[in-house]
Motif scaffolding. Structure first.
Motif, short mmCIF file in Angstrom:
data_model
loop_
_atom_site.label_atom_id
_atom_site.label_comp_id
_atom_site.label_asym_id
_atom_site.label_seq_id
_atom_site.Cartn_x
_atom_site.Cartn_y
_atom_site.Cartn_z
N VAL A 108 1.40 18.99 -5.05
CA VAL A 108 2.65 19.53 -5.61
C VAL A 108 3.79 18.70 -5.66
O VAL A 108 4.77 18.30 -6.50
N LEU A 109 4.00 18.20 -4.17
CA LEU A 109 5.42 17.31 -4.10
C LEU A 109 5.03 16.00 -4.92
O LEU A 109 6.11 15.23 -5.47
N LYS A 110 3.95 15.47 -5.20
CA LYS A 110 3.77 14.40 -6.00
C LYS A 110 4.16 14.63 -7.43
O LYS A 110 5.05 14.03 -8.28
N PHE A 111 3.83 15.73 -7.87
CA PHE A 111 4.29 16.35 -9.44
C PHE A 111 5.95 16.49 -9.23
O PHE A 111 6.72 15.80 -10.32
N PHE A 112 6.68 16.88 -8.46
CA PHE A 112 8.05 17.01 -8.32
C PHE A 112 8.43 15.58 -8.30
O PHE A 112 9.92 15.42 -8.72
N GLU A 113 8.02 14.62 -7.65
CA GLU A 113 8.56 13.50 -7.38
C GLU A 113 8.76 12.64 -8.76
O GLU A 113 9.81 12.17 -9.18
N GLU A 114 8.03 13.04 -9.93
CA GLU A 114 8.06 12.66 -11.16
C GLU A 114 9.33 12.93 -11.85
O GLU A 114 9.80 12.64 -12.67
N TRP A 115 9.75 14.14 -11.32
CA TRP A 115 10.82 14.78 -11.97
C TRP A 115 12.03 14.78 -11.03
O TRP A 115 13.15 15.57 -11.18
N GLN A 116 12.21 14.16 -10.19
CA GLN A 116 13.30 14.03 -8.85
C GLN A 116 14.67 13.96 -9.37
O GLN A 116 15.33 14.48 -8.86
N ASP A 117 14.85 13.29 -10.67
CA ASP A 117 16.15 13.36 -11.10
C ASP A 117 16.58 14.42 -11.82
O ASP A 117 18.03 14.78 -11.99
N LYS A 118 15.65 15.41 -12.05
CA LYS A 118 16.02 16.53 -12.90
C LYS A 118 15.73 17.84 -12.11
O LYS A 118 16.21 18.91 -12.67
N VAL A 119 15.08 17.82 -11.10
CA VAL A 119 14.89 18.85 -10.21
C VAL A 119 14.92 18.76 -9.06
O VAL A 119 14.58 17.61 -8.26
N GLY A 120 15.64 19.67 -8.16
CA GLY A 120 16.05 19.72 -6.88
C GLY A 120 14.75 20.34 -6.04
O GLY A 120 14.40 21.55 -6.74
N VAL A 121 14.39 19.84 -5.11
CA VAL A 121 13.22 20.63 -4.30
C VAL A 121 13.52 20.58 -2.59
O VAL A 121 14.06 19.52 -2.00
N LYS A 122 13.22 21.58 -2.01
CA LYS A 122 13.43 21.96 -0.56
C LYS A 122 11.93 22.53 -0.04
O LYS A 122 11.21 23.19 -0.86
#
Length: 146
Positions: A108-122
């Motif tokens: 899941v975190l790998k997916f969020f890394e692809e969108w890191q400029d547009k999505v914040g994750v905690k």
């Protein structure tokens, strides 16, 4: 042969091995600790960072999947396009918050890394009780959990 192997969301105890006609058979019991660690993931989309609403939809479709309807020759075809959460067992906590096993968190975190400029994750490590852990494990193991 006795051993203890720790897997992503469950523990396997191998009680004995038997050799029958050159085939090794492991007898094992799947058990879950009363409290197991998991990963709570919370995210928020930065709406202004997306170039268009369709790009934002692409993110959410990639995460949650979507239902696609195609009409061809007077016939209506319905397809389910899977997102990352369709392949990762999870517990939904709220709209942008869910819990996954620690072993599946990297997907899941790998997916969020692809969108890191547009999505914040905690992320937060959480302890789950036996019942909640079984929800996650039943889906990924597809075996009877005792």
């Amino acid at each position: 042969m006795h051993g203890y192997t720790n897997y992503s969301c469950f523990a396997v105890n191998i009680y004995s091995s038997l050799v029958l006609e050159n085939i090794m058979v492991n007898i094992m019991k799947v058990s879950i600790k009363k409290q197991s660690r998991a990963m709570l993931i919370s995210f928020h989309s930065k709406s202004k960072a997306f170039s268009s609403p369709s790009e934002r939809n692409k993110f959410f479709f990639g995460l949650h999947g979507r239902r696609q309807t195609v009409r061809k020759g007077g016939v209506k075809y319905i397809y389910r396009r899977k997102g990352i959460l369709d392949s990762v067992p999870h517990i939904k906590v709220d709209d942008s918050v869910f819990i996954v096993s620690r072993g599946n968190a990297s997907k899941v975190l790998k997916f969020f890394e692809e969108w890191q400029d547009k999505v914040g994750v905690k992320t937060f490590t959480v302890l789950l009780g036996e019942r909640e852990m079984k929800k996650i494990c039943r889906e990924c193991l597809r075996v009877r959990i005792e």
